[in-house]
Design an enzyme around this catalytic site. Sequence first.
Site, PDB file in Angstrom:
ATOM      1  CB  THR A 126      -0.915   0.014   1.243  1.00  0.00           C
ATOM      2  OG1 THR A 126      -1.658  -1.198   1.247  1.00  0.00           O
ATOM      3  CG2 THR A 126      -1.868   1.193   1.220  1.00  0.00           C
ATOM      4  CG  PHE A 134      -0.885  -9.846   4.813  1.00  0.00           C
ATOM      5  CD1 PHE A 134      -1.437 -10.239   6.021  1.00  0.00           C
ATOM      6  CD2 PHE A 134      -0.949 -10.713   3.744  1.00  0.00           C
ATOM      7  CE1 PHE A 134      -2.034 -11.476   6.153  1.00  0.00           C
ATOM      8  CE2 PHE A 134      -1.546 -11.952   3.865  1.00  0.00           C
ATOM      9  CZ  PHE A 134      -2.087 -12.342   5.075  1.00  0.00           C
ATOM     10  CB  CYS A 135      -0.118  -3.135   4.029  1.00  0.00           C
ATOM     11  SG  CYS A 135      -0.434  -2.592   5.680  1.00  0.00           S
ATOM     12  CG  ASN A 136       0.331  -6.642  -1.607  1.00  0.00           C
ATOM     13  OD1 ASN A 136      -0.407  -6.468  -2.583  1.00  0.00           O
ATOM     14  ND2 ASN A 136       1.610  -6.931  -1.727  1.00  0.00           N
TER      15      ASN A 136
END
Length: 834
Positions: free
Chosen positions: A128, A417-419
Amino acid sequence: MATTLSKIIENDQMQRILSEFTRLGDLCYLDNAGAALYPQSLPQRVNQDLLNNIYMNPHTDKYTKDCIEQIRCSILRHFNTDSSNYSVIFTSGTTQALKLVVESFQFAYEQNDVLNCGSFVYLRDNHTSVLGLRELATEKDADIIHICHDDFLKALNPEEVTPSMARREKYQNDGNTLLVYPAQSNFNGFKYPINCIQNIKDGCLNSYIKKQLCKVNCNWYVLLDAASYISTNKLDLSVNQPDFVCMSFYKIFGYPTGLGALLVKNSSAHVLNQKKYFGGGTVDIVLSNEDYHVKRKVLHERFEDGTLPFLSIIALKHCFDTLNELIPRIISEDLMDTISYHTFYLAKDLYKQLKQLEHRNGNKAAVFYMDSDFTDIKKQGSIVTFGLLREDGSHIGYSEFQHMADLFNISVRTGCFCNSGSCQRHLNATNKEMKDMYKAGHKCGDEIDLVNGRPTGAIRVSFGYYNTFKDVDKLILMICRCFVKTKQKKPSRTLKHVKHVESKQNFKYIESKVKKHHEETMKLLTKDYQNFDILQELSPFESEVTLKEIAIFPIKSCGAFKIKSSWKIGPKGFEYDREWMIIKDNGVCLTQKQNPRMCMIRPIIDLSKRLLVLNCQGMPPISIPLDQTYNEHKSATFCQSKVCTDIISGYDCGDEVADWVSNALEVSFLRLIRQSSDDTRAQKKKGEVDPKLLSLSNQAQYLLINKATVRWLSEKIQDPTFQDNTDELTDRFRGNLIIDMNQELAERDWHRVIIGKHEFKVEGQCARCQMVCIDQKTGEKTVEPLRTISEQFGGKLRFGIYLSYIGPVDGSKDRVMKLNSPIKPIINDDDISR
Ligand SMILES: *Cc1c(COP(=O)(O)O)cnc(C)c1O
């Protein structure tokens, strides 16, 4: 037979490494990709250094400045390069390094040059923190281009690139293109090719650039997000030379946080010429009354605004030293290569075991969200990302998994996971579906793990050098006990056979002695407080359903005090219910989740003697007065603590009881705190005009449990090792009001309820956590009943209902709740009789 710990590192060497992590106890840490763990001797070394030396502001002190320069060299050496090729710019982490590049990158040579505006190209599967860069690039009028995973790999594949691809001279007026991609995906550990930088510069991705139509040179620059890759891999910058590399040091060493770096290839530094801001230390001259300044010539001096975090940088030296001494150089005589292989084989072992996992009906239990199958270490790092399926093929939500992992003391990461790019690709969701999930209430980082039966995230297990095969086994054991229920197949580890530790002992918290003591305490309790029974009255009218039990929990997370006849309703719930709490020396409230022994502290409220009496196994009881006057200016100190994100204010109950509590829980420096009567913590609910005051309970004033529902649940539990009777199981839910209806689950439909002459509003169902898996008699942890609750309610961990007090139905001032009071549920909320 000795237990094999690693495929690469020999057992005695591994034991030496593990001796640096004894603080983990039986915690199984499987989130190295979130942050590595620091070895214990690291903070000791740093402390020694700080105690023995005097470090000053590097702008003042040449010695400190030199130390920092030394550490820049160590960093470059770690990546097998030196200052003639790369420069180190310290940042607060990967994210700031990424921003720094885009902020100062020259996309176009002339403003408003539409043809040569330059491009910002990113892989959709980036973190992100990379996606956010497009906002900066847009502001600088660059074209924004994103490439999907498959296209990117296809284009980079070296075999498909014709080496003769026309390499043109750089034209001054062409725009520049910045490509950002990760060396390793933080989502699932897939390693993207880093040996294709020349291909990229030669134009293997040119077809993605819009301006290709106009035959404009693209001038490719590569920004490599190495944050995930370098945590367990060797990045050799003498072989592959991206223009910019960003990293955070806690991902390699676990310490210090707040420090990262941007490595800039010296020959590419000239395109970072658009930096606007200047701060202390970055200019050669600045005039305060005229728009005139000249930035420093040395690259890092130009980019490091303000005073460097010099003590953190000093710590970095010890990070390198400690790791160098701790890790044997087994693979290619290299520290990071050794870590790389060691952790790769752990992940591969887990992957294989999960792959074999089957339910009794033969259905597979795991789905993988991977892009490689662990056949090639060049393509896969030490991360396994997956989801679990039930016997019928339906998905198990990640937050359900997370609760069970917590119970087993296993740390893993769940969610996206921020993806979001990788997450969306692997979950097969369209943009519309992603937006629909958001509209259905799912946000990044929340607990909504399934929307219409579809998962909104995954489970990520990642390994560090301090992990061993034992950790893999612990995780598999937990999955088998909670979700799969078939015997686990023993892994075939070629070195040595792994002996399994039977689980029962692991989770036994306190020996059977405790049970005996409990019985004695209970005997004492009944003897001493029988006199309350004389207050008992008969119910005013006949009703089949009555209030069977009233319980209060004077100290948050400690044992129950069961009321013999009647109890007063206070402004925040039952009088003295969760009025006290135990806090740690850092001011944070202690709960049973962290310390299951807390249930062994059994408080008694003695109204005749006006005392709170605390009992615990093997200790003389201690009492404190209920009417202690907390004089702010004299005896008790005012303090504040956090309970579920709220700041609570209260008064310290003194040293004597603090010592007693510390001894009872075997944790030093605990304090007993009483919530101050003027604390105005209120129940949070959107749009509510009259917020209800709360004691230290988490959610609402009262929790009601229906024993019929407990019996129903008890029958559903199939685990033969779970031996609670209905009363014991009921106790786990820690309700204030226990009723018994003939019908299970009926309470879920109520809107209001009248108990005796008191009316309550139903605030919703109680979300359950692993605390219900703590046997309230012994503090021992079990898998049930959470597993069955989750199974029965489709992954929703709900049990019991929250109530808030409305008032007496007869308008009287009577605030006493009596045992055996009749219960009158109200289902239709339109029936507003008041
Ligand atoms: C961790 C990580 C980041 C973000 O790092 P911060 O330390 O949060 O700035 C970016 N990209 C990848 C691939 C990561 O693993």
